[in-house]
Design an enzyme around this catalytic site. Structure first.
Site, PDB file in Angstrom:
ATOM      1  N   LYS A 275      52.857 -37.499  48.969  1.00 21.44           N
ATOM      2  CA  LYS A 275      52.308 -37.917  50.250  1.00 21.44           C
ATOM      3  C   LYS A 275      51.273 -39.024  50.050  1.00 21.44           C
ATOM      4  O   LYS A 275      50.574 -39.041  49.032  1.00 21.44           O
ATOM      5  CB  LYS A 275      51.595 -36.740  50.939  1.00 21.44           C
ATOM      6  CG  LYS A 275      52.473 -35.615  51.424  1.00 21.44           C
ATOM      7  CD  LYS A 275      51.614 -34.525  52.055  1.00 21.44           C
ATOM      8  CE  LYS A 275      52.433 -33.337  52.513  1.00 21.44           C
ATOM      9  NZ  LYS A 275      53.242 -33.643  53.692  1.00 21.44           N
ATOM     10  N   ASP A 286      48.287 -26.200  54.930  1.00 18.85           N
ATOM     11  CA  ASP A 286      49.738 -25.986  54.942  1.00 18.85           C
ATOM     12  C   ASP A 286      50.120 -24.528  54.716  1.00 18.85           C
ATOM     13  O   ASP A 286      51.301 -24.197  54.693  1.00 18.85           O
ATOM     14  CB  ASP A 286      50.415 -26.881  53.906  1.00 18.85           C
ATOM     15  CG  ASP A 286      51.813 -27.315  54.341  1.00 18.85           C
ATOM     16  OD1 ASP A 286      52.069 -27.319  55.563  1.00 18.85           O
ATOM     17  OD2 ASP A 286      52.638 -27.640  53.474  1.00 18.85           O
ATOM     18  N   ASP A 345      59.045 -33.064  49.538  1.00 15.40           N
ATOM     19  CA  ASP A 345      58.034 -32.835  50.573  1.00 15.40           C
ATOM     20  C   ASP A 345      58.593 -32.030  51.742  1.00 15.40           C
ATOM     21  O   ASP A 345      57.913 -31.829  52.738  1.00 15.40           O
ATOM     22  CB  ASP A 345      57.470 -34.177  51.064  1.00 15.40           C
ATOM     23  CG  ASP A 345      56.164 -34.015  51.825  1.00 15.40           C
ATOM     24  OD1 ASP A 345      55.482 -32.986  51.622  1.00 15.40           O
ATOM     25  OD2 ASP A 345      55.827 -34.908  52.632  1.00 15.40           O
ATOM     26  N   GLU A 347      59.381 -28.827  51.422  1.00 19.39           N
ATOM     27  CA  GLU A 347      59.354 -27.614  50.608  1.00 19.39           C
ATOM     28  C   GLU A 347      59.191 -26.344  51.423  1.00 19.39           C
ATOM     29  O   GLU A 347      59.623 -25.264  51.010  1.00 19.39           O
ATOM     30  CB  GLU A 347      58.232 -27.708  49.566  1.00 19.39           C
ATOM     31  CG  GLU A 347      56.831 -27.337  50.032  1.00 19.39           C
ATOM     32  CD  GLU A 347      56.284 -28.225  51.148  1.00 19.39           C
ATOM     33  OE1 GLU A 347      55.512 -27.721  51.977  1.00 19.39           O
ATOM     34  OE2 GLU A 347      56.635 -29.429  51.192  1.00 19.39           O
ATOM     35  N   ARG A 349      60.538 -25.256  54.173  1.00 20.10           N
ATOM     36  CA  ARG A 349      61.794 -24.613  54.592  1.00 20.10           C
ATOM     37  C   ARG A 349      62.485 -23.923  53.426  1.00 20.10           C
ATOM     38  O   ARG A 349      63.229 -22.955  53.624  1.00 20.10           O
ATOM     39  CB  ARG A 349      62.704 -25.646  55.242  1.00 20.10           C
ATOM     40  CG  ARG A 349      63.197 -26.740  54.321  1.00 20.10           C
ATOM     41  CD  ARG A 349      63.665 -27.975  55.059  1.00 20.10           C
ATOM     42  NE  ARG A 349      62.547 -28.672  55.702  1.00 20.10           N
ATOM     43  CZ  ARG A 349      62.684 -29.758  56.467  1.00 20.10           C
ATOM     44  NH1 ARG A 349      63.892 -30.258  56.697  1.00 20.10           N
ATOM     45  NH2 ARG A 349      61.627 -30.337  57.001  1.00 20.10           N
TER      46      ARG A 349
END
EC number: 3.4.11.1
Length: 499
Positions: A275, A286, A345, A347, A349
């Site tokens: 990112k 997150d 990125d 990740e 799911r």
């Protein structure tokens, strides 16, 4: 935590630092919403020329030798015929901010005449309490000298008998212990809130409440369960992953079971698909999905709801490093479904997919509800005030929407567009973990839905990417972590499942 009290009599109220007086707005002018002594009218009558009583408007005044409180806050509730639960919630949250900035510790609140409103005294008191409790919170700071605002310590609500008011207030206080837990976990440094820390919090809850059991899987156990997607995301991290299972048995004879799954990425660098700095700086949040599940379990056990609930938290960092999982490679989930990595990125799911598979194998769920700060696309779609949700079951969707409306935690149902599922096609695996650059929230939900396989279980996916964390105060939430979802889900389970 006991903050809120009720008092039927205005004359018998205790002395306090401040008094909150309610006003309606009528013809763009303030109208008294409750009867007070002439001494108080003399204090505020001149202020009414600059105070209209519109929703959330406040005016701060000083009392005199004849008033029991030396600080007085006029609070606008808007037009009486338009007042809603959300109006009350946000207005008393605003009043709480004003009171705390004035360094008040004890407060008397005079209720308006509620009989003319469209909802019950109980609903008014619930939202009043939620507004006060929501903003009576300080996020963790690391200053050498503490600069936090002082807390309100005692709030007495006048105009309601104690038997009614105190029952509602104790319930809301128990509920907000869960909200505060969620906020604290999200707001604390990622180096402190690791997967192991989340596991420790789950253990602490199980130690506090006899109705809770906990099971923790370490990396070895994760690999033994063949959770290859969670294991892949965890490869690059120095901290060890954990797979956390909390179990609440509130109705042992019932076969009905709700499974709540929370994404627990304790810091998301994006992995090798790194990112940019501006996008990474808030990524301690997150794991807000995981924190939401822990907050719900705190409230659930405290309120002793007669339902059965399992909470599942797949927890890991998504780190960059020589051992990190790689784009273009294929990894296999718990049930044998394979995934080609289009982006490291995406990740969240992946770890949710293994959690869904675990729930179906071991928990025999009636319904699954997952919480995840999953996609930036959802923030683009709905902003920071509304969370999008997807569901494969209309009854579940309807009930969640109703709970959302009644708590002021806004949810909006999004479509599971079957045609978009083809965007997940892979030539070398069962699917990719990303679609095209369009409809990103929908393709993420469709990815998760694939892991239900042929199971008819009711499922909802709440994408809280925009609502979990705000970089400025937005009523009725404080700055930073909001605790969004705890109140809505507890209300949903209490109203629709506790039968």
């Amino acid at each position: 935590m006991v903050l809120l009290y009720s008092q039927a009599s205005w004359d018998k109220r205790s002395k306090a630092d401040a008094l909150v007086l309610p006003f309606w707005m009528k013809n763009s002018k303030a109208q008294e919403a409750a009867v007070v002594d002439e001494d108080y009218k003399l204090v505020y009558q001149n202020a009414l020329s600059n105070f209209s009583g519109k929703k959330g408007e406040t005016a701060f005044l000083f009392g005199n030798d004849h008033t029991k409180e030396q600080k007085i806050v006029l609070l606008g509730l808007g037009k009486s015929e338009e007042v809603s639960g959300t109006t009350v919630l946000e207005a008393y949250a605003q009043a709480t901010t004003v009171l705390r900035k004035a360094k008040c510790k004890t407060v008397n609140i005079l209720l308006p005449t509620i009989s003319q409103l469209r909802f019950s005294v109980e609903e008014f008191l619930t939202n009043l309490a939620a507004g006060v409790l929501s903003l009576n919170y300080n996020y963790p700071t690391y200053h050498k000298v503490d600069t936090s605002l002082p807390f309100l310590e005692k709030v007495t609500v006048m105009g309601i008998v104690s038997k009614v008011g105190d029952k509602i207030f104790r319930k809301e206080e128990s509920l907000f212990e869960g909200v505060y837990l969620t906020r604290d976990l999200v707001n604390t440094n990622a180096d402190e809130v690791t997967p192991e820390k989340l596991a420790a919090v789950a253990k602490d809850l199980a130690g506090e409440f006899a109705s809770l059991d906990v099971k923790i899987l370490d990396r070895k156990a994760i690999l033994k369960e063949k959770m290859g997607l969670l294991a892949a995301v965890a490869k690059g991290a120095a901290v060890e992953p954990r797979f956390i299972v909390l179990d609440y048995q509130g109705k042992p004879k019932s076969k009905d079971r709700t499974v709540l799954i929370g994404k627990g990425v304790t810091f998301d660098s994006g992995g090798l698909d790194l990112k940019p700095g501006k996008a990474m700086i808030t990524m301690k949040e997150d794991m807000a999905g995981a924190a939401t599940v822990l907050g719900i379990f705190s409230a659930l056990a405290s309120l002793e709801l007669p339902i059965n609930v399992t909470g599942i938290i797949p927890a890991t960092e998504n780190a960059i490093g020589s051992a990190a999982y790689k784009m273009g490679d294929v990894y296999v989930g718990m049930t044998g479904l394979s995934v080609e990595i289009g982006s490291t990125d995406a990740e969240g799911r992946l770890i949710l997919a293994d959690a869904i598979s675990y729930a179906l194998k071991y928990c025999n769920p009636t319904r699954i509800i997952d919480f995840a700060t999953l996609t930036g696309a959802m923030v683009v779609s709905l902003g920071e005030s509304v969370a999008g949700f997807f569901a494969n079951n209309d009854v579940l969707a309807r009930d969640l929407a109703e709970a959302s409306s009644e708590t002021g935690e806004a949810l909006w149902r999004m479509p599971l567009v079957e045609k978009y599922d083809q965007a997940l096609h892979s030539d070398i695996a069962d699917m990719k973990n990303i679609g095209s650059n369009r409809a990103g929230s929908i393709t993420a939900a469709l990815f998760l839905q694939r892991f239900l396989e042929d199971n008819p279980v009711a499922w909802a996916h709440l994408d809280i990417a925009g609502t979990a964390y705000h970089e400025k105060e937005e009523l009725p939430y404080p700055k930073y972590a909001t605790g969004f979802g705890v109140r809505c889900l507890i209300h949903y389970m209490e109203k629709f499942l506790s039968k």
